[in-house]
Scaffold this motif. Structure first.
Motif, PDB file in Angstrom:
ATOM      1  N   ALA A  10       0.901  -1.244  -0.032  1.00 19.01           N
ATOM      2  CA  ALA A  10      -0.110  -0.014  -0.015  1.00 19.01           C
ATOM      3  C   ALA A  10       0.795   1.222   0.024  1.00 19.01           C
ATOM      4  O   ALA A  10       1.778   1.303   0.519  1.00 19.01           O
ATOM      5  CB  ALA A  10      -0.869  -0.175   1.139  1.00 19.01           C
ATOM      6  N   ASP A  11       0.456   2.178  -0.651  1.00 16.88           N
ATOM      7  CA  ASP A  11       0.989   3.542  -0.748  1.00 16.88           C
ATOM      8  C   ASP A  11       0.747   4.174   0.785  1.00 16.88           C
ATOM      9  O   ASP A  11      -0.038   3.772   1.404  1.00 16.88           O
ATOM     10  CB  ASP A  11       0.769   4.293  -1.920  1.00 16.88           C
ATOM     11  CG  ASP A  11       1.325   5.774  -2.295  1.00 16.88           C
ATOM     12  OD1 ASP A  11       2.368   5.672  -1.647  1.00 16.88           O
ATOM     13  OD2 ASP A  11       1.068   6.134  -3.280  1.00 16.88           O
ATOM     14  N   PHE A  12       1.369   5.442   0.871  1.00 11.79           N
ATOM     15  CA  PHE A  12       1.021   6.465   2.036  1.00 11.79           C
ATOM     16  C   PHE A  12       0.805   7.596   1.802  1.00 11.79           C
ATOM     17  O   PHE A  12       1.282   8.294   0.895  1.00 11.79           O
ATOM     18  CB  PHE A  12       2.143   5.923   3.055  1.00 11.79           C
ATOM     19  CG  PHE A  12       3.750   6.220   2.297  1.00 11.79           C
ATOM     20  CD1 PHE A  12       4.227   7.413   2.436  1.00 11.79           C
ATOM     21  CD2 PHE A  12       4.345   4.985   1.788  1.00 11.79           C
ATOM     22  CE1 PHE A  12       5.419   7.564   1.714  1.00 11.79           C
ATOM     23  CE2 PHE A  12       5.665   5.383   1.534  1.00 11.79           C
ATOM     24  CZ  PHE A  12       6.164   6.721   1.402  1.00 11.79           C
ATOM     25  N   ASP A  13       0.140   8.222   2.857  1.00  6.52           N
ATOM     26  CA  ASP A  13      -0.211   9.630   2.903  1.00  6.52           C
ATOM     27  C   ASP A  13       0.851  10.356   3.633  1.00  6.52           C
ATOM     28  O   ASP A  13       0.827  10.307   4.749  1.00  6.52           O
ATOM     29  CB  ASP A  13      -1.693   9.823   3.113  1.00  6.52           C
ATOM     30  CG  ASP A  13      -1.990  11.129   3.123  1.00  6.52           C
ATOM     31  OD1 ASP A  13      -1.235  12.248   3.195  1.00  6.52           O
ATOM     32  OD2 ASP A  13      -3.309  11.392   3.022  1.00  6.52           O
ATOM     33  N   VAL A  14       1.700  11.021   2.942  1.00  2.00           N
ATOM     34  CA  VAL A  14       2.825  11.497   3.708  1.00  2.00           C
ATOM     35  C   VAL A  14       2.143  12.875   4.758  1.00  2.00           C
ATOM     36  O   VAL A  14       2.647  12.672   5.931  1.00  2.00           O
ATOM     37  CB  VAL A  14       3.760  12.663   2.741  1.00  2.00           C
ATOM     38  CG1 VAL A  14       4.853  13.279   3.564  1.00  2.00           C
ATOM     39  CG2 VAL A  14       4.439  11.418   1.855  1.00  2.00           C
ATOM     40  N   GLY A  15       1.254  13.635   4.318  1.00  8.41           N
ATOM     41  CA  GLY A  15       0.788  14.451   5.136  1.00  8.41           C
ATOM     42  C   GLY A  15      -0.048  14.067   6.443  1.00  8.41           C
ATOM     43  O   GLY A  15       0.046  14.396   7.504  1.00  8.41           O
ATOM     44  N   PHE A  96       9.201   5.938   3.369  1.00  6.84           N
ATOM     45  CA  PHE A  96       8.783   6.938   4.418  1.00  6.84           C
ATOM     46  C   PHE A  96       9.492   6.655   5.904  1.00  6.84           C
ATOM     47  O   PHE A  96       9.424   5.585   6.414  1.00  6.84           O
ATOM     48  CB  PHE A  96       7.184   7.143   4.881  1.00  6.84           C
ATOM     49  CG  PHE A  96       7.048   8.401   5.787  1.00  6.84           C
ATOM     50  CD1 PHE A  96       6.648   9.898   5.086  1.00  6.84           C
ATOM     51  CD2 PHE A  96       6.955   8.181   7.129  1.00  6.84           C
ATOM     52  CE1 PHE A  96       6.430  10.600   6.119  1.00  6.84           C
ATOM     53  CE2 PHE A  96       6.517   9.077   7.976  1.00  6.84           C
ATOM     54  CZ  PHE A  96       6.275  10.478   7.614  1.00  6.84           C
ATOM     55  N   VAL A  97      10.361   7.794   6.198  1.00 13.31           N
ATOM     56  CA  VAL A  97      10.800   7.811   7.511  1.00 13.31           C
ATOM     57  C   VAL A  97      10.498   9.099   8.354  1.00 13.31           C
ATOM     58  O   VAL A  97      10.889  10.157   7.581  1.00 13.31           O
ATOM     59  CB  VAL A  97      12.541   7.621   7.410  1.00 13.31           C
ATOM     60  CG1 VAL A  97      12.977   7.662   9.076  1.00 13.31           C
ATOM     61  CG2 VAL A  97      12.878   6.148   6.864  1.00 13.31           C
ATOM     62  N   GLY A  98       9.890   9.081   9.167  1.00 15.18           N
ATOM     63  CA  GLY A  98       9.211  10.084  10.029  1.00 15.18           C
ATOM     64  C   GLY A  98       9.794  10.213  11.356  1.00 15.18           C
ATOM     65  O   GLY A  98       9.535   9.120  12.151  1.00 15.18           O
TER      66      GLY A  98
END
Length: 153
Positions: A10-15, A96-98
Motif C-alpha cells: 500500500a502507498d502512504f499519505d505523507v501529510g 517514508f521515515v518520519g
C-alpha cells in the motif's frame, strides 16, 4: 516513544503520517521526514519497474531494531517507518521515515541515521526491469556503506 513500522504494497499519505507524528506529544517541536521515490534511471539505463521483496517478520523486526538504536541516541517522541514492496514504477513512493522530537537537530539526525541504516541493514531485495527488457538485481552502493560509517562509534 511510539514506533510504527509498516512493510507492504500500500502507498502512504505523507501529510497524514506527519500529522500523526506531531500528535504524539505536545512537546514536539520538530517533525522531520524523508520520502524516497523510485527513479526512472539507474547505472545509465532507463528503468521501467522495480520489484522489492522482503522476508516478512524478519524485515519488520530489523527495522524496529534500527529505530530503537536511534531512540538510544536521540530523545524522540515518535518514529514511523513505512517501506513498500511489490512492483513499483518511476516516481512511486518507496519509503517514508518520519521522526518527531522536541528539537530539530535531534529529529534531523535521527531521520538520517534511520535512513542510512535502512539502506544497508534492512533485508530488502530489489530487482529492476530496464527499457531493454533486462532484469537485474540491485546491489548495495558503496556510498551507502560510507554513509553508515559516520554513525559508528
Amino acid at each position: 516513544m511510539n514506533i510504527v513500522v509498516r512493510v507492504g504494497k500500500a502507498d502512504f499519505d505523507v501529510g497524514a503520517e506527519c500529522r500523526a507524528l506531531a500528535s504524539h506529544s505536545p512537546q514536539s517541536g520538530a517533525v522531520v521526514q524523508f520520502v524516497g521515490l523510485m527513479r526512472d534511471s539507474n547505472q545509465g539505463d532507463d528503468v521501467l519497474t522495480m520489484e522489492l521483496e522482503h522476508y516478512p517478520g524478519m524485515t519488520e523486526r530489523r527495522i524496529t531494531e534500527i529505530v530503537e538504536l536511534a531512540q538510544q541516541r536521540w530523545p524522540l517522541f515518535a518514529t514511523t517507518v513505512i517501506h513498500r514492496v511489490g512492483v513499483l514504477y518511476p516516481q512511486d513512493q518507496i519509503v517514508f521515515v518520519g521522526v518527531s522530537a522536541a528539537h530539530r537537530h535531534d529529529a534531523f539526525q535521527a531521520c538520517e541515521f534511520i535512513m542510512d541504516y535502512l539502506k544497508t541493514e534492512a533485508p530488502f531485495w530489489k530487482k529492476e526491469r530496464t527499457l531493454t527488457g533486462e532484469q537485474r538485481w540491485v546491489d548495495a552502493r558503496q556510498t551507502d556503506q560510507q554513509a553508515l560509517k559516520r554513525w559508528q562509534v
